[in-house]
Design a protein around this motif. Structure first.
Motif, PDB file in Angstrom:
ATOM      1  N   PRO A 138       5.566  84.757  64.905  1.00 41.36           N
ATOM      2  CA  PRO A 138       5.866  85.744  65.940  1.00 41.36           C
ATOM      3  C   PRO A 138       5.833  87.151  65.355  1.00 41.36           C
ATOM      4  O   PRO A 138       6.086  87.352  64.163  1.00 41.36           O
ATOM      5  N   ILE A 139       5.536  88.116  66.188  1.00 43.66           N
ATOM      6  CA  ILE A 139       5.499  89.506  65.747  1.00 43.66           C
ATOM      7  C   ILE A 139       6.939  89.991  65.553  1.00 43.66           C
ATOM      8  O   ILE A 139       7.809  89.726  66.376  1.00 43.66           O
ATOM      9  N   GLU A 140       7.179  90.692  64.435  1.00 45.23           N
ATOM     10  CA  GLU A 140       8.516  91.243  64.182  1.00 45.23           C
ATOM     11  C   GLU A 140       8.584  92.657  64.752  1.00 45.23           C
ATOM     12  O   GLU A 140       7.619  93.407  64.655  1.00 45.23           O
ATOM     13  N   PHE A 141       9.752  93.015  65.295  1.00 45.25           N
ATOM     14  CA  PHE A 141       9.930  94.381  65.796  1.00 45.25           C
ATOM     15  C   PHE A 141       9.886  95.365  64.624  1.00 45.25           C
ATOM     16  O   PHE A 141       9.216  96.387  64.667  1.00 45.25           O
ATOM     17  N   VAL A 142      10.629  95.034  63.578  1.00 47.82           N
ATOM     18  CA  VAL A 142      10.559  95.738  62.294  1.00 47.82           C
ATOM     19  C   VAL A 142      10.474  94.652  61.232  1.00 47.82           C
ATOM     20  O   VAL A 142      11.376  93.819  61.151  1.00 47.82           O
ATOM     21  N   ASP A 143       9.407  94.637  60.430  1.00 50.74           N
ATOM     22  CA  ASP A 143       9.215  93.515  59.506  1.00 50.74           C
ATOM     23  C   ASP A 143       9.762  93.826  58.113  1.00 50.74           C
ATOM     24  O   ASP A 143       9.045  94.305  57.240  1.00 50.74           O
ATOM     25  N   LEU A 144      11.063  93.553  57.942  1.00 47.91           N
ATOM     26  CA  LEU A 144      11.670  93.805  56.637  1.00 47.91           C
ATOM     27  C   LEU A 144      11.296  92.723  55.632  1.00 47.91           C
ATOM     28  O   LEU A 144      11.313  92.946  54.434  1.00 47.91           O
ATOM     29  N   LYS A 145      10.942  91.537  56.151  1.00 43.76           N
ATOM     30  CA  LYS A 145      10.608  90.424  55.250  1.00 43.76           C
ATOM     31  C   LYS A 145       9.296  90.671  54.509  1.00 43.76           C
ATOM     32  O   LYS A 145       9.197  90.419  53.308  1.00 43.76           O
ATOM     33  N   ALA A 146       8.289  91.154  55.239  1.00 49.43           N
ATOM     34  CA  ALA A 146       6.984  91.397  54.607  1.00 49.43           C
ATOM     35  C   ALA A 146       7.127  92.455  53.519  1.00 49.43           C
ATOM     36  O   ALA A 146       6.557  92.337  52.429  1.00 49.43           O
ATOM     37  N   GLN A 147       7.920  93.476  53.791  1.00 50.95           N
ATOM     38  CA  GLN A 147       8.133  94.525  52.800  1.00 50.95           C
ATOM     39  C   GLN A 147       8.858  93.957  51.582  1.00 50.95           C
ATOM     40  O   GLN A 147       8.506  94.243  50.446  1.00 50.95           O
ATOM     41  N   GLN A 148       9.874  93.126  51.850  1.00 49.67           N
ATOM     42  CA  GLN A 148      10.648  92.583  50.734  1.00 49.67           C
ATOM     43  C   GLN A 148       9.771  91.708  49.832  1.00 49.67           C
ATOM     44  O   GLN A 148       9.857  91.777  48.605  1.00 49.67           O
ATOM     45  N   GLN A 149       8.912  90.901  50.472  1.00 44.56           N
ATOM     46  CA  GLN A 149       8.016  90.039  49.703  1.00 44.56           C
ATOM     47  C   GLN A 149       7.183  90.852  48.717  1.00 44.56           C
ATOM     48  O   GLN A 149       6.979  90.457  47.584  1.00 44.56           O
ATOM     49  N   ARG A 150       6.762  92.021  49.180  1.00 41.78           N
ATOM     50  CA  ARG A 150       5.894  92.874  48.376  1.00 41.78           C
ATOM     51  C   ARG A 150       6.601  93.404  47.128  1.00 41.78           C
ATOM     52  O   ARG A 150       5.972  93.559  46.080  1.00 41.78           O
ATOM     53  N   ILE A 151       7.907  93.681  47.230  1.00 40.51           N
ATOM     54  CA  ILE A 151       8.608  94.334  46.107  1.00 40.51           C
ATOM     55  C   ILE A 151       9.813  93.538  45.626  1.00 40.51           C
ATOM     56  O   ILE A 151      10.656  94.052  44.907  1.00 40.51           O
ATOM     57  N   ARG A 152       9.858  92.263  46.011  1.00 38.68           N
ATOM     58  CA  ARG A 152      11.030  91.442  45.697  1.00 38.68           C
ATOM     59  C   ARG A 152      11.384  91.443  44.201  1.00 38.68           C
ATOM     60  O   ARG A 152      12.544  91.565  43.813  1.00 38.68           O
ATOM     61  N   GLY A 153      10.370  91.294  43.357  1.00 33.72           N
ATOM     62  CA  GLY A 153      10.618  91.249  41.914  1.00 33.72           C
ATOM     63  C   GLY A 153      11.266  92.543  41.420  1.00 33.72           C
ATOM     64  O   GLY A 153      12.249  92.514  40.672  1.00 33.72           O
ATOM     65  N   ARG A 154      10.727  93.649  41.845  1.00 35.13           N
ATOM     66  CA  ARG A 154      11.253  94.962  41.431  1.00 35.13           C
ATOM     67  C   ARG A 154      12.691  95.159  41.915  1.00 35.13           C
ATOM     68  O   ARG A 154      13.530  95.698  41.197  1.00 35.13           O
ATOM     69  N   ILE A 155      12.946  94.717  43.163  1.00 38.90           N
ATOM     70  CA  ILE A 155      14.298  94.857  43.727  1.00 38.90           C
ATOM     71  C   ILE A 155      15.279  94.007  42.918  1.00 38.90           C
ATOM     72  O   ILE A 155      16.379  94.460  42.574  1.00 38.90           O
ATOM     73  N   GLU A 156      14.864  92.782  42.596  1.00 38.63           N
ATOM     74  CA  GLU A 156      15.769  91.899  41.837  1.00 38.63           C
ATOM     75  C   GLU A 156      16.060  92.487  40.459  1.00 38.63           C
ATOM     76  O   GLU A 156      17.205  92.443  39.992  1.00 38.63           O
ATOM     77  N   ARG A 157      15.063  93.049  39.832  1.00 37.61           N
ATOM     78  CA  ARG A 157      15.299  93.659  38.512  1.00 37.61           C
ATOM     79  C   ARG A 157      16.194  94.892  38.634  1.00 37.61           C
ATOM     80  O   ARG A 157      17.068  95.113  37.793  1.00 37.61           O
ATOM     81  N   ALA A 158      16.012  95.670  39.706  1.00 41.51           N
ATOM     82  CA  ALA A 158      16.840  96.874  39.901  1.00 41.51           C
ATOM     83  C   ALA A 158      18.312  96.478  40.124  1.00 41.51           C
ATOM     84  O   ALA A 158      19.221  97.093  39.551  1.00 41.51           O
ATOM     85  N   ILE A 159      18.526  95.449  40.955  1.00 43.03           N
ATOM     86  CA  ILE A 159      19.901  94.979  41.184  1.00 43.03           C
ATOM     87  C   ILE A 159      20.458  94.405  39.878  1.00 43.03           C
ATOM     88  O   ILE A 159      21.627  94.633  39.529  1.00 43.03           O
ATOM     89  N   GLY A 160      19.615  93.697  39.137  1.00 47.97           N
ATOM     90  CA  GLY A 160      20.032  93.114  37.858  1.00 47.97           C
ATOM     91  C   GLY A 160      20.527  94.173  36.887  1.00 47.97           C
ATOM     92  O   GLY A 160      21.531  93.976  36.187  1.00 47.97           O
ATOM     93  N   ARG A 161      19.861  95.317  36.868  1.00 50.26           N
ATOM     94  CA  ARG A 161      20.292  96.402  35.966  1.00 50.26           C
ATOM     95  C   ARG A 161      21.683  96.911  36.346  1.00 50.26           C
ATOM     96  O   ARG A 161      22.489  97.221  35.479  1.00 50.26           O
ATOM     97  N   VAL A 162      21.958  96.961  37.657  1.00 52.57           N
ATOM     98  CA  VAL A 162      23.296  97.405  38.090  1.00 52.57           C
ATOM     99  C   VAL A 162      24.334  96.359  37.676  1.00 52.57           C
ATOM    100  O   VAL A 162      25.415  96.700  37.179  1.00 52.57           O
ATOM    101  N   LEU A 163      23.986  95.085  37.857  1.00 54.42           N
ATOM    102  CA  LEU A 163      24.931  94.032  37.441  1.00 54.42           C
ATOM    103  C   LEU A 163      25.192  94.120  35.938  1.00 54.42           C
ATOM    104  O   LEU A 163      26.305  93.885  35.480  1.00 54.42           O
ATOM    105  N   ASP A 164      24.182  94.475  35.170  1.00 53.53           N
ATOM    106  CA  ASP A 164      24.345  94.576  33.715  1.00 53.53           C
ATOM    107  C   ASP A 164      25.239  95.750  33.321  1.00 53.53           C
ATOM    108  O   ASP A 164      26.128  95.597  32.501  1.00 53.53           O
ATOM    109  N   HIS A 165      25.010  96.929  33.926  1.00 53.50           N
ATOM    110  CA  HIS A 165      25.852  98.066  33.482  1.00 53.50           C
ATOM    111  C   HIS A 165      27.205  98.096  34.198  1.00 53.50           C
ATOM    112  O   HIS A 165      28.162  98.649  33.693  1.00 53.50           O
ATOM    113  N   GLY A 166      27.279  97.503  35.386  1.00 53.05           N
ATOM    114  CA  GLY A 166      28.571  97.321  36.042  1.00 53.05           C
ATOM    115  C   GLY A 166      29.175  98.554  36.689  1.00 53.05           C
ATOM    116  O   GLY A 166      30.307  98.503  37.176  1.00 53.05           O
TER     117      GLY A 166
END
Ligand SMILES: *Cc1c(COP(=O)(O)O)cnc(C)c1O
Length: 395
Positions: free
Chosen positions: A15-43
């Protein structure tokens, strides 16, 4: 929900999404996970290093001298007005056709909104009515202080007319750019068009995080300092030196880290939104009433909103829904008709354009991941839904 495919086209896989946040996330998921990981590391979850890093990148992106990241777009509006000392007895002029946060932050500070009608072609505040707003405020013994220009659906308001009026009347302009970050006009980019600009990083906005977030922009260094202090409970030289009344208006470090990654792809996404908007306008210009974009302006296209005849709108929405096309109504009720805001002043008894827009607007799916085939399908479905009914509304 299963969507049926028009004859002769590819079967519809999803189905067509009104705003497709999933497609965007798929594209940058790895980068986002690493960015969140850095915050978890420095705390440093609160005001960690990603917050100033994001602020520098936002300044660079829009050309504003100072960016102050906040907990939400609503907080950005609130802090901006607190920094300017808005309070009881003040009148703040704003459009009636807007999101509730515009008016709510005015009232929270004890000031009064003065609601103005909007232009039926741009959906933004009608600058020609600003003089009457001053008269309405004065009549009630209120001091006109500022104009909040809202850049609805990503289209910057008419800052040329608004700023020149504000200059003459010694008012200042707060740009509610919650929907328009990334847009530009002949006068410059959003973030530089008012004395202060407030934007939102709510997930579905043009540049969204994965929670709440927002930012304030200004070129005025002392105003920026006051806003930074208010964001941290009115902090002075150190944490427990409190020099003014403030709020807890900080952005989370994790949200800042996510936004840094999203900002990397934002310029490209804006270009794709522009392509989608152009295809809609080409395909639907003679079918429904599309909004008009002034020369020299590039909107952020946070949503694509058209007008249809009021008596057909619900029927059209239902027909579109049945073929897997989601739509939204932004907004069904103008602010001056909302129970909480009914008793605040308006310019004239009726705000005819705002009231009519609330009956006629319909927003179509809009995002940077909308496939050309889906756009064609949407244009076809909107066309057939209108043909079953009356004409587009008259000018
Ligand atoms: C979304 C929005 C806001 C509020 O932003 P939040 O981040 O949700 O608090 C304010 N004004 C307008 C015009 C908006 O669209």
């Amino acid at each position: 929900m299963e969507a049926s495919s028009p004859a002769g086209t590819e079967p519809i896989s999803k189905p067509i999404e009104f705003v497709d946040l999933k497609a965007q996330q798929q594209r940058i998921r790895g980068r986002i996970e690493r960015a969140i990981g850095r915050v978890l590391d420095h705390g440093q979850y609160i005001m960690g290093p990603e917050v100033p890093e994001l602020e520098r990148k936002l300044e660079e992106f829009c050309g504003s001298r100072h960016a102050i990241a906040c907990a939400s777009g609503t907080d950005a509006l609130l802090i901006a007005m607190m920094a300017k000392g808005v309070g009881p007895g003040d009148a703040i002029i704003c459009p009636a056709f807007t999101y509730p946060a515009t008016a709510e932050t005015i009232v929270l500070l004890g000031a009064s909104p003065v609601f103005v009608d909007v232009d039926p072609d741009t959906f933004n505040i009608d600058a020609a009515q600003l003089p009457a707003a001053i008269v309405a405020a004065n009549k009630l013994g209120l001091r006109p202080k500022a104009i909040i220009a809202v850049d609805l659906f990503g289209l910057p308001a008419d800052y040329e007319a608004i700023q020149s009026f504000a200059g003459r009347e010694q008012l200042w302009v707060l740009a509610d750019a919650a929907q328009s970050f990334g847009a530009s006009t002949r006068r410059g980019k959003v973030g530089t068009l008012g004395l202060i600009t407030a934007t939102s990083f709510f997930p579905a906005k043009g540049l969204g995080c994965y929670g709440d977030g927002g930012a304030i922009f200004t070129d005025d260094a002392s105003l920026a300092d006051v806003a930074r202090s208010i964001r941290l409970h009115g902090q002075g030289k150190h944490k427990y030196d409190i020099v003014r009344v403030g709020v807890n208006g900080r952005i989370d470090t994790i949200q800042a880290a996510i936004l840094i990654e999203k900002l990397r792809i934002f310029a490209g996404e804006l270009e794709t939104r522009q392509v989608v908007a152009e295809a809609y306008t080409r395909g639907l210009g003679n079918v429904v009433r599309t909004s008009s974009v002034p020369n020299g302006t590039t909107p952020a296209w946070s949503s694509y909103t058209v007008r249809v005849s009021a008596d057909r709108r619900d029927g059209m929405r239902k027909e579109l829904h049945e073929v897997g096309i989601p739509t939204q109504i932004y907004y069904p009720t103008p602010m001056h008709h909302q129970a909480a805001y009914r008793n605040y002043p308006t310019v004239g008894k009726r705000l005819a354009h705002a009231e009519r827009l609330c009956r006629e607007v319909i927003s179509l799916p809009m995002h940077a991941y909308l496939a050309a085939a889906d756009q064609t399908r949407i244009i076809g479905a909107v066309t057939s839904a209108t043909q079953k009914s009356a004409r587009p509304p008259t000018r």
